[in-house]
Design a protein around this motif. Structure first.
Motif: not given
Length: 335
Positions: A1-14, A28-39
């Motif tokens: 998959m190419t292009g910008a991620p649909l969702l971009r999570v950086r250094d998430l803390n709760v 400190g959770v980090n991940f990306d999700l692309n359009p049409g992707e199942v994570l």
């Protein structure tokens, strides 16, 4: 998959204050999700999966503190005004909650609850909204959908309540769907139907999907990539095929080895000893060290960072290159 991620999570803390001290539930959770992707977001109960999912939509309320970046559409959802966030939450990003019997309103009909979402996030009103609500129930496989709009949640079976939750979440045709264990407590036949439905809707609507689960069989059947959580942080991310063949974290290896096998040559289960760590008092070094068969003094000295160990693969395990490869095939896990 190419292009910008649909969702971009950086250094998430709760951080959750409790009478026994602060509970750092997501670290400190980090991940990306692309359009049409199942994570797939996987891990044992208490690892931080559901807390992470709710934080993405800023559903935690004070005194719970969230920090970091959850970037969607070029904006940080954690810094967005409440009014602007309401236009995104439930419209562009929807969520299926874990237990439909507590998430659905028992005193409103299913049709009224779908209609509420349609009125809030679309221009449909009156007969047009009712027609769309029936169409959504039909889309999720509920028979006699127009008649069932007048039913209350207690008149639906467990599987049908879950489908009604999905219909509500899909009412606004979101670009991103967050599903918190949508198949929990369902029998295997209904579970398979729900998963196939989610994948079909993903293909038809082109939406991204984050699926929280502790069931690796569901992951094998559904996901493109997997993020493994332990002790409130990600410890491994990989493509689903690569993760099942050759895990790069000792915790992931333990999860896979605890799966029942398929075929003629069955092996005894190898459960992970002990239990998840206390997030108010994490052990020094790697939080998995007290339960790990590969632990060394180096593991206890400092918590290993999540780093790239192969193209497209991240691991927070010092001994990632010493772990045995598995012969786990996805078709076996499906069984």
């Amino acid at each position: 998959m190419t292009g910008a991620p649909l969702l971009r999570v950086r250094d998430l803390n709760v951080r959750i204050p409790t009478p026994g001290g602060e509970l750092h539930a997501v670290r400190g959770v980090n991940f990306d999700l692309n359009p049409g992707e199942v994570l797939g977001l996987v891990g044992e109960s208490g690892s931080g999966k559901s807390v992470t999912l709710r934080a993405l939509l800023r559903l935690h309320r004070p005194p719970i503190v969230m920090s970091g970046e959850v970037e969607y559409g070029g904006q940080n959802l954690l810094k967005m005004s409440e009014a602007r966030l309401r236009s995104v939450r439930g419209s562009q990003i929807s969520m299926i909650f874990q237990e439909p019997m507590s998430a659905l309103n028992p005193v409103l009909t299913v049709g009224e609850q779908i209609g509420e979402n349609l009125r809030e996030h679309t221009a449909l009103r009156g007969r047009a909204a009712q027609d769309r609500a029936a169409e959504l129930l039909d889309l999720t496989g509920i028979p006699s959908p127009r008649a069932r709009l007048a039913d209350y949640p207690h008149q639906f079976s467990g599987g049908m309540r879950q489908r009604a939750m999905i219909a509500i979440a899909l009412a606004s045709e979101p670009r991103l769907l967050l599903a918190d264990e949508p198949t929990t407590a369902l029998d295997v036949t209904i579970q398979d139907q729900i998963l196939r439905l989610l994948l079909r809707l993903r293909d038809e609507l082109g939406m991204g999907l984050i699926l929280v689960t502790h069931d690796l069989g569901v992951v094998a059947q559904t996901c493109d990539r997997v993020a493994v959580m332990y002790g409130g942080r990600l410890v491994e991310t990989a493509g689903v095929h690569e993760l099942f063949r050759a895990p790069k974290h000792a915790y992931t290896l333990g999860l896979l080895q605890s799966l029942p096998g398929a075929g003629a040559q069955r092996q005894p289960l190898q459960p992970i000893p002990g239990g998840p760590p206390n997030l108010r008092a994490l052990p020094p070094g790697c939080p998995f060290a007290p339960r790990c068969a590969h632990v060394t003094d180096e593991c206890r000295a400092a918590e290993p960072p999540l780093r790239e160990v192969a193209p497209g693969r991240l691991s927070a395990c010092i001994h990632f290159d010493e772990l045995p490869a598995l012969r786990t095939e996805l078709q076996e896990v499906h069984a």
